[in-house]
Design a protein around this motif. Sequence first.
Motif, PDB file in Angstrom:
ATOM      1  N   GLN A 171       0.768  -1.165  -0.008  1.00 51.45           N
ATOM      2  CA  GLN A 171       0.106   0.096   0.046  1.00 51.45           C
ATOM      3  C   GLN A 171       0.775   1.291  -0.223  1.00 51.45           C
ATOM      4  O   GLN A 171       0.234   2.415  -0.452  1.00 51.45           O
ATOM      5  N   LEU A 172       2.142   1.365   0.471  1.00 47.51           N
ATOM      6  CA  LEU A 172       2.910   2.438   0.485  1.00 47.51           C
ATOM      7  C   LEU A 172       3.689   2.516  -0.736  1.00 47.51           C
ATOM      8  O   LEU A 172       4.585   3.521  -0.955  1.00 47.51           O
ATOM      9  N   GLN A 173       3.511   1.662  -1.625  1.00 51.61           N
ATOM     10  CA  GLN A 173       4.224   1.810  -2.989  1.00 51.61           C
ATOM     11  C   GLN A 173       3.446   2.760  -3.904  1.00 51.61           C
ATOM     12  O   GLN A 173       4.074   2.908  -5.092  1.00 51.61           O
ATOM     13  N   ILE A 174       2.254   3.033  -3.501  1.00 52.09           N
ATOM     14  CA  ILE A 174       1.441   4.137  -4.304  1.00 52.09           C
ATOM     15  C   ILE A 174       2.437   5.311  -4.358  1.00 52.09           C
ATOM     16  O   ILE A 174       3.009   5.940  -3.523  1.00 52.09           O
ATOM     17  N   PRO A 175       2.699   5.806  -5.586  1.00 52.85           N
ATOM     18  CA  PRO A 175       3.812   6.951  -5.813  1.00 52.85           C
ATOM     19  C   PRO A 175       3.719   8.126  -4.921  1.00 52.85           C
ATOM     20  O   PRO A 175       2.394   8.642  -4.868  1.00 52.85           O
TER      21      PRO A 175
END
Length: 193
Positions: A69-73
């Motif tokens: 979920q924290l890989q969203i730019p």
Amino acid sequence: ILLKDAPGSVVAAFDVGMGVFSFLLVILMRKGLPGYVFPLYVQGCILGATWEFGFDVLGDEFCSVLIPQLQIPGVRAVSHSLTDGLLFVLGLGLVLEWLPGPHFTKWSLAEVCIFLFWGNLQEIVVDLVGNGWIWQYHETPYNPVMFSINRQIYTFIPQLVWIIAPVIFYFLVLVQISKQSPEPEIIKTPLLL
């Protein structure tokens, strides 16, 4: 990003960063902090964004974000930048608490040392807590391993950031406070206790 549809950890990441921002804004509006604190918080966030977004640009070769979920730019970089601003302001509070005044009137080795001590201490603690399950720094020719614990490596560049950034922030503090009249009375708040 619409947070109503975002997974819980994305909401949590933004909630922490925005909570810090909101807390400082409310205290400032209640005149519980000197007027220079909020501008310095914003400057600390911008300073933090330089490496937080920089780490993202360097990509997975340098640092992998392990929580999908924290890989969203931008999510990790924005939330961590907001928290970096708080870490800088906490260093400011330590100087105000631990050293006799007047504060920030000219270059002071004691003040710089407190910023450096705090910056490096919190960086080691943050890495010990988050490295390996929230993110993973990788060894590269420009990011050598400092040490490892149970096969988990801890690299040099994140620590180097907190050797350089506190000195830059200290200069920002001197400039911001020089715009003020004589040192304002510091009202003790839970943040500065």
